[in-house]
Design a protein around this motif. Structure first.
Motif, PDB file in Angstrom:
ATOM      1  N   CYS A  15     -21.024 -42.647  15.404  1.00 62.05           N
ATOM      2  CA  CYS A  15     -22.019 -41.651  15.831  1.00 62.05           C
ATOM      3  C   CYS A  15     -22.112 -41.585  17.351  1.00 62.05           C
ATOM      4  O   CYS A  15     -22.205 -40.494  17.922  1.00 62.05           O
ATOM      5  CB  CYS A  15     -23.379 -41.950  15.205  1.00 62.05           C
ATOM      6  SG  CYS A  15     -23.425 -41.576  13.436  1.00 62.05           S
ATOM      7  N   PHE A  19     -20.879 -38.026  18.501  1.00 64.38           N
ATOM      8  CA  PHE A  19     -22.019 -37.142  18.727  1.00 64.38           C
ATOM      9  C   PHE A  19     -22.733 -37.389  20.049  1.00 64.38           C
ATOM     10  O   PHE A  19     -23.788 -36.827  20.308  1.00 64.38           O
ATOM     11  CB  PHE A  19     -23.016 -37.263  17.566  1.00 64.38           C
ATOM     12  CG  PHE A  19     -22.374 -37.029  16.229  1.00 64.38           C
ATOM     13  CD1 PHE A  19     -21.833 -35.797  15.903  1.00 64.38           C
ATOM     14  CD2 PHE A  19     -22.284 -38.053  15.304  1.00 64.38           C
ATOM     15  CE1 PHE A  19     -21.223 -35.576  14.683  1.00 64.38           C
ATOM     16  CE2 PHE A  19     -21.683 -37.849  14.075  1.00 64.38           C
ATOM     17  CZ  PHE A  19     -21.149 -36.607  13.763  1.00 64.38           C
ATOM     18  N   CYS A  24     -26.768 -38.828  17.004  1.00 68.63           N
ATOM     19  CA  CYS A  24     -27.405 -38.217  15.841  1.00 68.63           C
ATOM     20  C   CYS A  24     -26.388 -37.377  15.069  1.00 68.63           C
ATOM     21  O   CYS A  24     -25.896 -36.364  15.572  1.00 68.63           O
ATOM     22  CB  CYS A  24     -28.593 -37.363  16.303  1.00 68.63           C
ATOM     23  SG  CYS A  24     -29.546 -36.735  14.941  1.00 68.63           S
ATOM     24  N   CYS A  25     -26.080 -37.789  13.860  1.00 67.48           N
ATOM     25  CA  CYS A  25     -25.111 -37.096  13.017  1.00 67.48           C
ATOM     26  C   CYS A  25     -25.789 -35.926  12.308  1.00 67.48           C
ATOM     27  O   CYS A  25     -26.805 -36.110  11.642  1.00 67.48           O
ATOM     28  CB  CYS A  25     -24.540 -38.066  11.981  1.00 67.48           C
ATOM     29  SG  CYS A  25     -23.371 -37.314  10.830  1.00 67.48           S
ATOM     30  N   PRO A  26     -25.227 -34.718  12.424  1.00 67.85           N
ATOM     31  CA  PRO A  26     -25.785 -33.584  11.683  1.00 67.85           C
ATOM     32  C   PRO A  26     -25.688 -33.836  10.175  1.00 67.85           C
ATOM     33  O   PRO A  26     -24.689 -34.412   9.707  1.00 67.85           O
ATOM     34  CB  PRO A  26     -24.895 -32.405  12.092  1.00 67.85           C
ATOM     35  CG  PRO A  26     -24.161 -32.846  13.308  1.00 67.85           C
ATOM     36  CD  PRO A  26     -24.091 -34.335  13.252  1.00 67.85           C
ATOM     37  N   PRO A  27     -26.693 -33.437   9.416  1.00 64.17           N
ATOM     38  CA  PRO A  27     -26.688 -33.697   7.972  1.00 64.17           C
ATOM     39  C   PRO A  27     -25.437 -33.174   7.254  1.00 64.17           C
ATOM     40  O   PRO A  27     -24.954 -33.813   6.317  1.00 64.17           O
ATOM     41  CB  PRO A  27     -27.939 -32.981   7.470  1.00 64.17           C
ATOM     42  CG  PRO A  27     -28.821 -32.850   8.667  1.00 64.17           C
ATOM     43  CD  PRO A  27     -27.913 -32.762   9.853  1.00 64.17           C
ATOM     44  N   ASN A  28     -24.895 -32.037   7.705  1.00 65.27           N
ATOM     45  CA  ASN A  28     -23.728 -31.477   7.026  1.00 65.27           C
ATOM     46  C   ASN A  28     -22.453 -32.314   7.241  1.00 65.27           C
ATOM     47  O   ASN A  28     -21.471 -32.146   6.527  1.00 65.27           O
ATOM     48  CB  ASN A  28     -23.483 -30.030   7.464  1.00 65.27           C
ATOM     49  CG  ASN A  28     -23.165 -29.896   8.942  1.00 65.27           C
ATOM     50  OD1 ASN A  28     -23.695 -30.611   9.786  1.00 65.27           O
ATOM     51  ND2 ASN A  28     -22.279 -28.967   9.266  1.00 65.27           N
ATOM     52  N   THR A  30     -22.611 -35.832   7.485  1.00 58.99           N
ATOM     53  CA  THR A  30     -22.891 -37.219   7.109  1.00 58.99           C
ATOM     54  C   THR A  30     -21.851 -37.771   6.141  1.00 58.99           C
ATOM     55  O   THR A  30     -21.299 -38.857   6.354  1.00 58.99           O
ATOM     56  CB  THR A  30     -24.306 -37.346   6.502  1.00 58.99           C
ATOM     57  OG1 THR A  30     -25.243 -36.909   7.477  1.00 58.99           O
ATOM     58  CG2 THR A  30     -24.607 -38.770   6.090  1.00 58.99           C
ATOM     59  N   LYS A  59     -18.424 -28.928  15.255  1.00 59.60           N
ATOM     60  CA  LYS A  59     -19.174 -29.672  14.229  1.00 59.60           C
ATOM     61  C   LYS A  59     -19.253 -28.847  12.942  1.00 59.60           C
ATOM     62  O   LYS A  59     -20.314 -28.540  12.419  1.00 59.60           O
ATOM     63  CB  LYS A  59     -20.584 -30.027  14.733  1.00 59.60           C
ATOM     64  CG  LYS A  59     -20.623 -30.722  16.093  1.00 59.60           C
ATOM     65  CD  LYS A  59     -19.850 -32.015  16.111  1.00 59.60           C
ATOM     66  CE  LYS A  59     -20.009 -32.757  17.413  1.00 59.60           C
ATOM     67  NZ  LYS A  59     -18.819 -32.916  18.175  1.00 59.60           N
TER      68      LYS A  59
END
Length: 186
Positions: A15, A19, A24-28, A30, A59
């Motif tokens: 991460c 990022f 912070c990893c975007p939910p899409n 993960t 992303k």
């Protein structure tokens, strides 16, 4: 002996690299990010290199999926991963010849295959990879070979018996890619 990173530490490293400083990893992304960490098998160098490569990608799930699917071919063709490939290959080239043969033997199995300890050492002995030692049985010598590959973080223990002895082992996906490329040229 250096241990691979835990899943949590591997996740944190990926991460940070992919990022930026907030990590912070975007939910899409993960699920794909977790697959990347798993594919790297806890190898910090591999996680950092792939995280750096992913940081330059949009992303978008499809872009990341394509990158993940072509990771093996990218090891040799992408300049960002070539350093990782070179460093991982050093682990192979630094091995004595008899251990190189043992490591390459993992290429006879499918990627991600867990190999039972007893089966592996019997195969090594049958193939003639285990050097004779008048003081020790061949099985003990082969076990020492496997311990050396594990200590060098080229092979990972996937299961231990209650006695603490290795039950089964596996090679990291990225190490497998290197083995596969080396055995293709043979």
């Amino acid at each position: 002996m250096l241990e691979p990173l835990s899943s949590e530490k591997g996740w944190e490293l990926l991460c940070r690299k992919a990022f930026g400083s907030d990590g912070c990893c975007p939910p899409n992304l993960t699920e794909l990010s977790e697959l990347v960490v798993g594919k790297c098998g806890g190898l910090p160098l591999a996680i950092a290199a792939i995280g750096g490569l992913l940081s330059r990608k949009n992303k978008i799930v499809s872009k990341w999926r394509n990158m993940l699917d072509s990771l093996g071919s990218k090891l040799s063709s992408d300049s960002h991963l070539s350093d990782c490939n070179r460093d991982l290959s050093k682990g192979y080239y630094d091995l004595p010849h008899h251990l190189q043969s043992c490591l390459l033997y993992f290429g006879a199995f499918p990627k991600g295959c867990e190999i039972r300890f007893g089966k592996l050492i019997r195969l090594w002995i049958a193939e003639g990879f285990v050097q004779r030692n008048n003081d020790l049985p061949s099985e003990h010598v082969a076990e020492e070979y496997l311990k050396e590959l594990i200590n060098r973080s080229l092979v990972q223990v996937s299961m231990r018996k209650a006695s603490g002895q290795v039950g089964s082992c596996i090679v990291h996906d990225l190490i497998y890619e290197i083995i596969h490329r080396k055995t293709k040229g043979m």
